[in-house]
Design an enzyme around this catalytic site. Structure first.
Site, PDB file in Angstrom:
ATOM      1  N   HIS A  78      -7.285  -0.967  19.135  1.00  0.00           N
ATOM      2  CA  HIS A  78      -7.096   0.213  18.685  1.00  0.00           C
ATOM      3  C   HIS A  78      -8.533   0.955  18.102  1.00  0.00           C
ATOM      4  CE1 HIS A  78      -5.100   3.591  16.318  1.00  0.00           C
ATOM      5  NE2 HIS A  78      -5.411   3.118  15.251  1.00  0.00           N
ATOM      6  N   ILE A 127       0.136   6.602   3.970  1.00  0.00           N
ATOM      7  CA  ILE A 127       1.017   6.076   5.025  1.00  0.00           C
ATOM      8  C   ILE A 127       2.282   5.357   4.603  1.00  0.00           C
ATOM      9  CG2 ILE A 127       1.489   4.473   6.920  1.00  0.00           C
ATOM     10  CD1 ILE A 127      -1.496   4.631   7.696  1.00  0.00           C
ATOM     11  N   GLY A 169       0.987  -1.200   0.061  1.00  0.00           N
ATOM     12  CA  GLY A 169      -0.015   0.217   0.162  1.00  0.00           C
ATOM     13  C   GLY A 169       0.785   1.086   0.010  1.00  0.00           C
TER      14      GLY A 169
HETATM   15  N1  APR Z   1      -2.546  -4.423  -2.532  1.00  0.00           N
HETATM   16  C1  APR Z   1      -1.719  -3.351  -2.325  1.00  0.00           C
HETATM   17  N2  APR Z   1      -2.081  -2.034  -2.142  1.00  0.00           N
HETATM   18  C2  APR Z   1      -3.461  -1.920  -2.227  1.00  0.00           C
HETATM   19  C3  APR Z   1      -4.490  -3.133  -2.145  1.00  0.00           C
HETATM   20  C4  APR Z   1      -3.835  -4.571  -2.376  1.00  0.00           C
HETATM   21  N3  APR Z   1      -4.591  -5.328  -2.623  1.00  0.00           N
HETATM   22  N4  APR Z   1      -5.786  -2.484  -1.948  1.00  0.00           N
HETATM   23  C5  APR Z   1      -5.357  -1.243  -1.835  1.00  0.00           C
HETATM   24  N5  APR Z   1      -4.498  -0.868  -1.689  1.00  0.00           N
HETATM   25  C6  APR Z   1      -3.619   0.610  -1.779  1.00  0.00           C
HETATM   26  C7  APR Z   1      -4.565   1.557  -2.208  1.00  0.00           C
HETATM   27  O1  APR Z   1      -4.548   1.800  -3.724  1.00  0.00           O
HETATM   28  C8  APR Z   1      -4.089   2.915  -1.576  1.00  0.00           C
HETATM   29  O2  APR Z   1      -2.919   3.606  -2.378  1.00  0.00           O
HETATM   30  O3  APR Z   1      -3.679   0.841  -0.242  1.00  0.00           O
HETATM   31  C9  APR Z   1      -3.248   2.381  -0.337  1.00  0.00           C
HETATM   32  C10 APR Z   1      -3.965   3.028   0.831  1.00  0.00           C
HETATM   33  O4  APR Z   1      -3.812   4.158   0.887  1.00  0.00           O
HETATM   34  P1  APR Z   1      -4.663   5.324   1.471  1.00  0.00           P
HETATM   35  O5  APR Z   1      -5.760   5.211   0.860  1.00  0.00           O
HETATM   36  O6  APR Z   1      -3.844   6.816   1.130  1.00  0.00           O
HETATM   37  O7  APR Z   1      -4.689   5.110   2.916  1.00  0.00           O
HETATM   38  P2  APR Z   1      -3.828   5.469   4.251  1.00  0.00           P
HETATM   39  O8  APR Z   1      -3.949   6.788   4.781  1.00  0.00           O
HETATM   40  O9  APR Z   1      -2.300   5.149   3.716  1.00  0.00           O
HETATM   41  O10 APR Z   1      -4.112   4.313   5.285  1.00  0.00           O
HETATM   42  C11 APR Z   1      -4.030   2.858   4.843  1.00  0.00           C
HETATM   43  O11 APR Z   1      -3.921   2.455   7.428  1.00  0.00           O
HETATM   44  O12 APR Z   1      -4.535   3.655   9.220  1.00  0.00           O
HETATM   45  C12 APR Z   1      -4.847   2.725   8.302  1.00  0.00           C
HETATM   46  O13 APR Z   1      -7.215   3.417   8.336  1.00  0.00           O
HETATM   47  C13 APR Z   1      -6.226   3.272   7.333  1.00  0.00           C
HETATM   48  O14 APR Z   1      -6.802   1.131   6.837  1.00  0.00           O
HETATM   49  C14 APR Z   1      -6.060   2.502   6.439  1.00  0.00           C
HETATM   50  C15 APR Z   1      -4.781   2.129   6.245  1.00  0.00           C
END
Ligand code: APR
Length: 317
Positions: free
Chosen positions: A182, A13, A9
């Protein structure tokens, strides 16, 4: 030095993780996977890689839509999932409301880790935290010492920050810990909160501490409502790296993490936030804290909430 950190991801984050690892020169290689089109992870990594001469850092950053990029990673940090975000009516979902969608993503993530990084130590950040790490554990069948959730470092940091501001002292003077799930039921442990080794009550009134602890429990939501889109991302990323550093440098640092409990604190078979010793093998020991009767009761309530979402996980095959 760590050979490779895999990040799953590359959103808010994941992006901070990549740039922090590069700026700290924490690993030789970073592999970032994100399924987002057209080549989101590649773009994120190229952006950071082009700054490596400025960082004076030789960390290799490779991004991809597919999971081979995490192959052989020593650590995997999982951030794949939908974050909490504000709805048009100004409300926002609880972390638990993200469960259904994020579970599907998590099964995909588990398959990728199993195939390409079966020897990694896994730190999961995606929400609902306790349920997602539980699902990863069930799918991966890793030893409990090698899989954990990042929540306690962040929740405790928030508690410390609010205490430091109220007492008007350096954040470095504050020791504090938050246990449990959490979610809104997390338990700031006032009896373990110290300023310069002294009981926190010596500096802050009971009423103010009540308000600080309430704010701590809702701190993630406070950021969500201020941002308007998405959730906190710098603080979760650096909190996960504190855990990576404790393990990679074999610090044996006492750190609150979501750990698999097998009878400790009277809990069996769930991931709950407790203090552990982090060293070269991951979770090396679970530390017992003597709690007041009120704290014990609050922790039991929090464990019940974690059990409820974990039971939901078990119902979803
Ligand atoms: N494999 C890889 N990446 C993925 C997949 C997958 N199967 N599905 C979704 N993603 C990616 C998305 O494309 C996105 O870019 O995960 C990323 C998540 O990034 P954000 O939407 O910016 O979320 P973020 O703020 O980084 O938080 C991620 O952590 O704190 C927790 O609640 C929050 O569950 C969330 C996670």
């Amino acid at each position: 030095m760590i050979n490779k950190i895999g990040i799953i991801g590359g959103g808010n984050i994941g992006g901070v993780l990549v740039s922090e690892i590069v700026s700290r020169r924490l690993a030789r290689n970073v592999g970032l996977v994100d399924v987002k089109e057209p080549e989101f992870a590649k773009g994120k990594c190229l952006d950071v890689a082009e700054a490596t001469p400025v960082f004076a850092s030789d960390v290799n950053c490779e991004g991809s839509k597919t999971y081979e990029v995490i192959e052989g990673a020593d650590f995997v940090i999982n951030t794949a999932g939908v974050p909490r975000t504000m709805r048009p009516d100004g409300t926002f979902p609880s972390r638990d409301e993200l469960l259904a969608i994020n579970l599907k993503i998590t099964d995909f993530v588990a398959a990728g880790i199993k195939k390409y990084a079966p020897n990694a130590i896994v730190i999961s950040i995606a929400n609902p935290l306790d349920a997602i790490v539980y699902r990863l554990f069930k799918k991966l069948k890793f030893k409990p010492s090698r899989i954990m959730g990042m929540a306690g470092v962040l929740d405790s940091a928030r508690y410390k920050y609010f205490v430091a501001r109220e007492a008007n002292v350096s954040v470095e003077n504050v020791e504090a810990v938050v246990l449990g799930g959490h979610g809104d039921t997390m338990v700031p442990i006032r009896s373990a909160c110290r300023i310069y080794g002294l009981p926190v009550e010596q500096f802050i009134s009971k009423a103010k501490l009540d308000a600080i602890e309430k704010r701590t429990r809702g701190a993630g939501g406070e950021v969500v409502s201020l941002l308007g889109s998405g959730s906190a991302f710098v603080s979760p990323a650096v909190s996960a790296l504190e855990m990576v550093e404790a393990i990679a440098f074999d610090k044996r640092k006492i750190t609150p993490v979501a750990a698999y409990l097998d009878g400790e604190y009277g809990v069996k078979g769930l991931f709950v936030g407790v203090p552990v010793i982090l060293g070269k093998n991951g979770i090396e020991e679970i530390i017992k804290i003597k709690l007041t009767p009120e704290e014990k009761k609050a922790l039991a309530g929090s464990v019940a909430a974690v059990k409820k979402t974990s039971d939901e996980v078990d119902k979803t095959k």
